[in-house]
Design a protein around this motif. Structure first.
Motif, short mmCIF file in Angstrom:
data_model
loop_
_atom_site.label_atom_id
_atom_site.label_comp_id
_atom_site.label_asym_id
_atom_site.label_seq_id
_atom_site.Cartn_x
_atom_site.Cartn_y
_atom_site.Cartn_z
N ARG A 57 30.38 -10.08 -10.13
CA ARG A 57 29.51 -9.53 -11.16
C ARG A 57 30.06 -8.23 -11.73
O ARG A 57 30.61 -7.42 -10.96
CB ARG A 57 28.12 -9.23 -10.58
CG ARG A 57 27.37 -10.43 -10.05
CD ARG A 57 26.60 -11.17 -11.14
NE ARG A 57 27.44 -12.09 -11.90
CZ ARG A 57 27.01 -12.83 -12.92
NH1 ARG A 57 25.78 -12.75 -13.33
NH2 ARG A 57 27.83 -13.65 -13.55
N PRO A 58 29.88 -8.00 -13.04
CA PRO A 58 30.34 -6.73 -13.61
C PRO A 58 29.68 -5.57 -12.88
O PRO A 58 28.51 -5.65 -12.49
CB PRO A 58 29.86 -6.79 -15.07
CG PRO A 58 29.58 -8.23 -15.33
CD PRO A 58 29.22 -8.86 -14.02
N GLY A 59 30.43 -4.49 -12.67
CA GLY A 59 29.88 -3.29 -12.05
C GLY A 59 29.72 -3.38 -10.54
O GLY A 59 29.13 -2.50 -9.92
N GLN A 60 30.22 -4.48 -9.93
CA GLN A 60 30.09 -4.62 -8.47
C GLN A 60 31.47 -4.86 -7.86
O GLN A 60 31.75 -5.95 -7.34
CB GLN A 60 29.12 -5.75 -8.12
CG GLN A 60 27.72 -5.50 -8.67
CD GLN A 60 26.75 -6.65 -8.40
OE1 GLN A 60 27.03 -7.59 -7.65
NE2 GLN A 60 25.59 -6.59 -9.02
N PRO A 61 32.35 -3.85 -7.88
CA PRO A 61 33.72 -4.06 -7.38
C PRO A 61 33.77 -4.00 -5.85
O PRO A 61 32.73 -3.93 -5.20
CB PRO A 61 34.47 -2.86 -7.98
CG PRO A 61 33.44 -1.78 -8.06
CD PRO A 61 32.11 -2.48 -8.31
N GLY A 62 34.95 -4.02 -5.30
CA GLY A 62 35.09 -3.86 -3.84
C GLY A 62 36.22 -4.67 -3.23
O GLY A 62 36.70 -4.37 -2.14
N ARG B 89 26.38 -5.49 -3.87
CA ARG B 89 27.36 -6.41 -4.43
C ARG B 89 26.94 -7.83 -4.07
O ARG B 89 26.62 -8.11 -2.91
CB ARG B 89 28.75 -6.14 -3.84
CG ARG B 89 29.82 -7.19 -4.20
CD ARG B 89 31.16 -6.82 -3.56
NE ARG B 89 32.12 -7.90 -3.56
CZ ARG B 89 32.98 -8.16 -4.57
NH1 ARG B 89 32.98 -7.40 -5.64
NH2 ARG B 89 33.82 -9.17 -4.48
N TYR B 90 26.92 -8.68 -5.09
CA TYR B 90 26.70 -10.11 -4.87
C TYR B 90 27.97 -10.83 -5.28
O TYR B 90 28.55 -10.52 -6.32
CB TYR B 90 25.52 -10.63 -5.71
CG TYR B 90 24.17 -10.15 -5.24
CD1 TYR B 90 23.44 -10.90 -4.32
CD2 TYR B 90 23.64 -8.95 -5.69
CE1 TYR B 90 22.19 -10.45 -3.87
CE2 TYR B 90 22.40 -8.49 -5.24
CZ TYR B 90 21.69 -9.25 -4.33
OH TYR B 90 20.48 -8.81 -3.88
N SER B 91 28.42 -11.76 -4.47
CA SER B 91 29.55 -12.59 -4.89
C SER B 91 29.28 -14.02 -4.44
O SER B 91 28.41 -14.26 -3.59
CB SER B 91 30.87 -12.06 -4.32
OG SER B 91 30.86 -12.18 -2.92
#
Ligand SMILES: O=C(O)CCC(=O)C(=O)O
Ligand SMILES: [Fe+2]
Length: 369
Positions: A217-222, A297-299
């Motif tokens: 998702r945009p804005g949820q890096p890592g 963060r959701y992936s």
């Protein structure tokens, strides 16, 4: 300009490739094989042509609905040895050699559906959406088949040996370890003491299967990788390793309707190609600013596997054969085990490590990719 050229100025890294049909197949196939060989990772440009953007968005909504539901609704779906179900916070330790605390995440693994029906208990959050989850798995499977076809073209597998369908035909027609995994990495609550050296969202690991599709998702890096050329020889994946951030939306994709889908090679396909394709070590970290910044963060990961009974016989490609290992018999370039045996071996190796560390029980570890 090729995707690699357009990307190399900005990140010098993982290429962005368009497989939707605008670039000639042979060229795309070559780009994909180059990326698999060099990085083990590739971004697939996402304009909603292969997988509709709405299907991705609504699967993320379902994921959020499940993870925000009460624990009493999750407990009955707890993960079992068959690798299906929910694993709670800190219950999984992907890198037991370096981690002191289990992964800062929770996950839900959905195994293959049969005739549109889940083969495991579904939580109330999903009961009205079984058909949607089935459809999403089918989209992912179809995209995997497309990529595997392009790999076979790029590896120049001779038509007399199966040609472009050599890999894909081994990924359809029987039960497999294919798994759709929803992931939730909470942000650090203000009350919690955040220790950057201890708390990690997902420890260093490589995936087990053929290829993984990862939706972010945009804005949820890592996500971070250790590029194959910087792989530490002693497999020390600690803080001094060459960890390199993988942006959610690399340059040239920012205005796309959805971030690109990240595809990475798993251990099985690396083994099958005699190491030509790289199974790259990766992990998920908190944003640098730790607890202050960043959101949950959701992936979503789709772990592709061949049909379980597939014999991992030598890939009929000169590019793969040239990597034949010393001691291999004539014509036997890879050890011919089945996909199920490979997966079991991988899981067993993981269990042993865990038994030594005494950190978790077998059933908790099976969920690792
Ligand atoms: O959440 C992510 O970005 C990566 C997850 C992952 O690597 C895995 O579950 O195998
Ligand atoms: Fe992974």
């Amino acid at each position: 300009m090729t995707a690699r050229n357009s990307n190399s100025n900005s990140t010098g890294q993982i290429p962005v490739i368009d497989i939707s049909g605008t670039t000639p197949k042979a060229e795309v196939a070559k780009q994909l094989v180059d990326a698999a060989t060099t990085y083990g990772f590739v971004y697939i440009k996402n304009q909603g042509k292969d997988i509709p953007v709405e299907a991705i968005d609504s699967t993320f909504s379902l994921s959020k609905k499940f993870f925000t539901s009460p624990i009493e609704e999750k407990e009955p779906c707890k993960i079992t040895e068959n690798n299906r179900g929910w694993s709670g916070m800190h219950s999984e330790t992907l890198d037991p050699a370096s981690q002191r605390v289990g992964d800062f995440k929770e996950a839900m693994n959905l195994g293959e559906f049969v005739q549109g029906k889940a083969q495991q208990p579904l939580p109330p959050a999903f009961t009205d959406n079984e058909a949607d989850l089935d459809a999403f798995q089918k989209y992912c499977h179809a995209m995997m088949m497309k990529i595997l076809t392009l790999f076979a073209i790029g590896l120049q597998i001779d038509p007399s040996s199966g040609g472009s369908t050599w890999f894909s035909s081994r990924h359809i027609g029987g039960p497999s370890g294919c798994t759709l995994r929803l992931l939730h990495y909470p942000s650090i609550p203000p009350s919690q003491d955040f220790k950057p050296e201890v708390d990690i969202r997902a420890g260093a690991h490589s995936d087990y299967g053929s290829i993984t599709l990862l939706f972010q998702r945009p804005g949820q890096p890592g996500l971070e990788i250790i590029p194959p050329e910087s792989q530490p020889p002693n497999r020390d994946f600690g803080p001094t390793a060459a960890w390199t951030p993988v942006p959610v939306s690399p340059p040239s994709t920012e205005s796309d309707p959805s971030p690109p889908i990240l595809v990475n090679i798993g251990d099985l396909l690396s083994h099958w190609t005699n190491g030509l394709f790289k199974s790259t070590v990766h992990r998920v970290v908190f944003p640098k600013e730790g607890r202050e910044g960043g959101e949950d963060r959701y992936s979503i990961a789709y772990f592709g596997h061949p049909v379980g009974s597939t014999v991992l016989e030598a890939v009929p490609s000169e590019m793969v054969k040239s990597l034949r290992k010393e001691g291999d018999g004539e014509g036997e370039f890879v050890k011919a085990m089945t996909a199920d045996e490979h997966l079991l071996g991988r899981l067993k190796a993981t269990y042993l490590g865990l038994y030594r560390e005494g950190e978790a029980e077998v059933g908790e570890k099976v969920a690792a990719a």
